[in-house]
Write a protein that holds these residues in place. Structure first.
Motif, PDB file in Angstrom:
ATOM      1  N   THR A  43       0.826  -1.210  -0.130  1.00 39.02           N
ATOM      2  CA  THR A  43      -0.056   0.021   0.020  1.00 39.02           C
ATOM      3  C   THR A  43       0.741   1.201  -0.087  1.00 39.02           C
ATOM      4  O   THR A  43       0.468   2.289  -0.613  1.00 39.02           O
ATOM      5  CB  THR A  43      -1.119  -0.029   1.176  1.00 39.02           C
ATOM      6  OG1 THR A  43      -1.777  -1.158   1.076  1.00 39.02           O
ATOM      7  CG2 THR A  43      -1.842   1.180   1.279  1.00 39.02           C
ATOM      8  N   LEU A  44       1.824   1.276   1.149  1.00 39.15           N
ATOM      9  CA  LEU A  44       2.677   2.465   0.799  1.00 39.15           C
ATOM     10  C   LEU A  44       3.404   2.790  -0.435  1.00 39.15           C
ATOM     11  O   LEU A  44       3.586   3.997  -0.833  1.00 39.15           O
ATOM     12  CB  LEU A  44       3.929   2.150   1.955  1.00 39.15           C
ATOM     13  CG  LEU A  44       3.505   2.693   3.238  1.00 39.15           C
ATOM     14  CD1 LEU A  44       4.911   2.029   3.910  1.00 39.15           C
ATOM     15  CD2 LEU A  44       3.658   4.112   3.292  1.00 39.15           C
ATOM     16  N   ALA A  45       3.755   1.672  -1.258  1.00 36.46           N
ATOM     17  CA  ALA A  45       4.158   1.931  -2.594  1.00 36.46           C
ATOM     18  C   ALA A  45       3.180   2.421  -3.500  1.00 36.46           C
ATOM     19  O   ALA A  45       3.824   2.923  -4.617  1.00 36.46           O
ATOM     20  CB  ALA A  45       4.909   0.790  -3.258  1.00 36.46           C
ATOM     21  N   ILE A  53      -8.089   4.296   3.062  1.00 34.59           N
ATOM     22  CA  ILE A  53      -7.472   3.058   3.309  1.00 34.59           C
ATOM     23  C   ILE A  53      -8.125   2.465   4.834  1.00 34.59           C
ATOM     24  O   ILE A  53      -8.663   3.327   5.488  1.00 34.59           O
ATOM     25  CB  ILE A  53      -5.981   2.881   3.757  1.00 34.59           C
ATOM     26  CG1 ILE A  53      -5.608   3.867   4.813  1.00 34.59           C
ATOM     27  CG2 ILE A  53      -5.029   3.225   2.518  1.00 34.59           C
ATOM     28  CD1 ILE A  53      -4.036   3.784   5.229  1.00 34.59           C
ATOM     29  N   SER A  54      -8.538   1.420   4.835  1.00 35.05           N
ATOM     30  CA  SER A  54      -9.191   0.716   5.964  1.00 35.05           C
ATOM     31  C   SER A  54      -8.359  -0.427   6.482  1.00 35.05           C
ATOM     32  O   SER A  54      -8.469  -1.472   5.875  1.00 35.05           O
ATOM     33  CB  SER A  54     -10.419   0.348   5.607  1.00 35.05           C
ATOM     34  OG  SER A  54     -11.454   1.034   5.325  1.00 35.05           O
ATOM     35  N   LEU A  80       2.364   3.800   8.084  1.00 33.61           N
ATOM     36  CA  LEU A  80       1.323   3.902   6.872  1.00 33.61           C
ATOM     37  C   LEU A  80       0.361   4.887   7.289  1.00 33.61           C
ATOM     38  O   LEU A  80      -0.017   5.746   6.251  1.00 33.61           O
ATOM     39  CB  LEU A  80       0.681   2.389   6.571  1.00 33.61           C
ATOM     40  CG  LEU A  80      -0.637   2.600   5.657  1.00 33.61           C
ATOM     41  CD1 LEU A  80       0.170   2.707   4.341  1.00 33.61           C
ATOM     42  CD2 LEU A  80      -1.204   1.035   5.819  1.00 33.61           C
ATOM     43  N   ILE A  81      -0.430   5.038   8.311  1.00 32.77           N
ATOM     44  CA  ILE A  81      -1.331   6.137   8.417  1.00 32.77           C
ATOM     45  C   ILE A  81      -0.945   7.503   8.309  1.00 32.77           C
ATOM     46  O   ILE A  81      -1.262   8.435   8.054  1.00 32.77           O
ATOM     47  CB  ILE A  81      -1.929   5.841   9.919  1.00 32.77           C
ATOM     48  CG1 ILE A  81      -2.658   4.552   9.729  1.00 32.77           C
ATOM     49  CG2 ILE A  81      -2.799   6.927  10.262  1.00 32.77           C
ATOM     50  CD1 ILE A  81      -3.348   4.057  11.063  1.00 32.77           C
ATOM     51  N   ALA A  82       0.471   7.835   8.774  1.00 31.60           N
ATOM     52  CA  ALA A  82       1.130   9.029   8.891  1.00 31.60           C
ATOM     53  C   ALA A  82       1.364   9.556   7.613  1.00 31.60           C
ATOM     54  O   ALA A  82       1.076  10.534   7.217  1.00 31.60           O
ATOM     55  CB  ALA A  82       2.351   8.927   9.618  1.00 31.60           C
TER      56      ALA A  82
END
Length: 379
Positions: A43-45, A53-54, A80-82
């Motif tokens: 996801t980060l990429a 996102i959940s 990821l959230i940051a």
């Protein structure tokens, strides 16, 4: 079909609220905690392809408490959230309730039906959202008793009001509903009178800011499609036949505004053992387990079998063997069916979502085993 699409457009045009005519087409994903490292990394990429996102999921316990199965304040979620917030991508973690037996269903019912317990539960959720500075929460309460219907509606109404006071959003995830005339091989007034649901689509369409409909795990839920395929000799074990998805959406759009409706699409599939017909019994399919795209694709390549795309848009192949994946002797020759989704199948569903004027799509699930080409179709 044109009449149904016109109805959907008229329904969505009458809604004035959280989403305006300029609302973006949402591209959301669920990331399961049991594959959080691979899921978060993937996801980060590819965050630029997403709007939401959940993390999946906090888990509702039988005593009404919320278990942090995610370990949301640990890596990889923190990073990821940051990063998502930096890119203005909304974060709506999921709370999952999935009772597995009658006792658990009754406890879920009591939590929703007893005012004191329900009020405390709403407060717990709001506190969780505020403490972690989420943009809102995704409620995924499944397998409810039909008797829960008014109380689940009350719960969502009360939660929506409480969240909106803090400018937070309520995302509601619901099971797909096959129209009765398709679900059953034959229908009658008696059969239709017994059809009951735990989700009140009208209330959900009103109080939830977005409604994610899980249009997958179809299997044999559409008797009409099953019989149509059987009549021409087709093997038919879809995760989400595109024709079934259309039926699910047409039904939902009578009560849920199009711009609120988010189409859930699968990235996975299943493996079945094929049980040959014996005597008067017909061929049977015994589901062994789930299959992600990577595993199914690697298996097909190792067997030198080209998967076939079904009329419903998904891939499948069959094979026979006397040994399991570890080379252990099975004791006899066995046949298997593998049926799964890929980026093309997902692209088809995105196209339908846009054609119907929906609010977007949500993908279940991103775990590192999905078709890597999915990110191209989500752009």
């Amino acid at each position: 079909m044109r009449k149904l699409l016109l109805t959907a457009i008229l329904l969505s045009s009458t809604y004035v609220g959280v989403f305006s005519a300029t609302s973006p087409f949402e591209k959301a994903i669920w990331i399961p905690y049991w594959q959080k490292t691979a899921g978060a990394s993937t996801t980060l990429a590819n965050l630029k392809s997403l709007t939401q996102i959940s993390p999946f999921a906090f888990e509702l316990q039988t005593d009404g408490t919320i278990k942090d199965a995610l370990k949301i304040n640990e890596e990889p979620w923190v990073s990821l959230i940051a990063e998502a917030k930096k890119k203005k991508i909304k974060v709506y973690p999921t709370i999952l309730s999935f009772p597995h037996n009658d006792n658990e269903k009754n406890l879920q019912y009591l939590l929703l039906s007893q005012k004191k317990k329900r009020t405390a539960h709403v407060k717990d959720i709001v506190a969780l959202v505020k403490k972690n500075k989420f943009d809102g929460i995704d409620i995924d309460y499944e397998a409810k008793l039909a008797e829960s219907k008014p109380y689940f509606s009350a719960f969502l109404t009360e939660l929506s009001t409480a969240l909106h006071k803090d400018k937070k959003k309520l995302i509601c995830t619901i099971e797909a509903r096959t129209p009765p005339e398709s679900k059953y091989a034959t229908t009658s007034k008696e059969i239709l009178s017994k059809v009951d649901y735990a989700n009140d689509y009208k209330v959900i369409g009103k109080v939830c800011d977005q409604v994610r409909i899980m249009a997958y795990d179809q299997a044999g839920d559409d008797a009409n499609l099953v019989n149509q395929n059987k009549s021409v000799g087709n093997i038919y074990k879809p995760v989400a036949d595109i024709e079934w998805v259309k039926k699910v959406l047409n039904l939902a759009l009578f009560d849920i505004p199009a711009k609120k409706l988010i189409l859930g699409v699968p990235t996975y599939g299943y493996k079945y053992e094929i049980i040959p017909a014996v005597g008067t019994t017909s061929m049977q399919y015994s589901r062994i387990g789930s299959m992600n795209f990577n595993y199914a694709d690697e298996l097909a390549r190792s067997l030198n079998i080209p998967p076939v795309r079904s009329s419903g848009g998904e891939l499948s192949f069959t094979y026979g063997t006397t040994t399991d994946i570890y080379g252990k002797d099975l004791g006899s020759y066995k046949q298997y069916l593998v049926w799964y989704s890929d980026a093309i199948a997902i692209s088809d569903k995105i196209r339908i979502a846009k054609l119907y004027g929906l609010g977007g799509v949500v993908v279940f699930k991103i775990d590192g085993g999905n078709d890597p080409k999915i990110w191209q179709v989500l752009k």
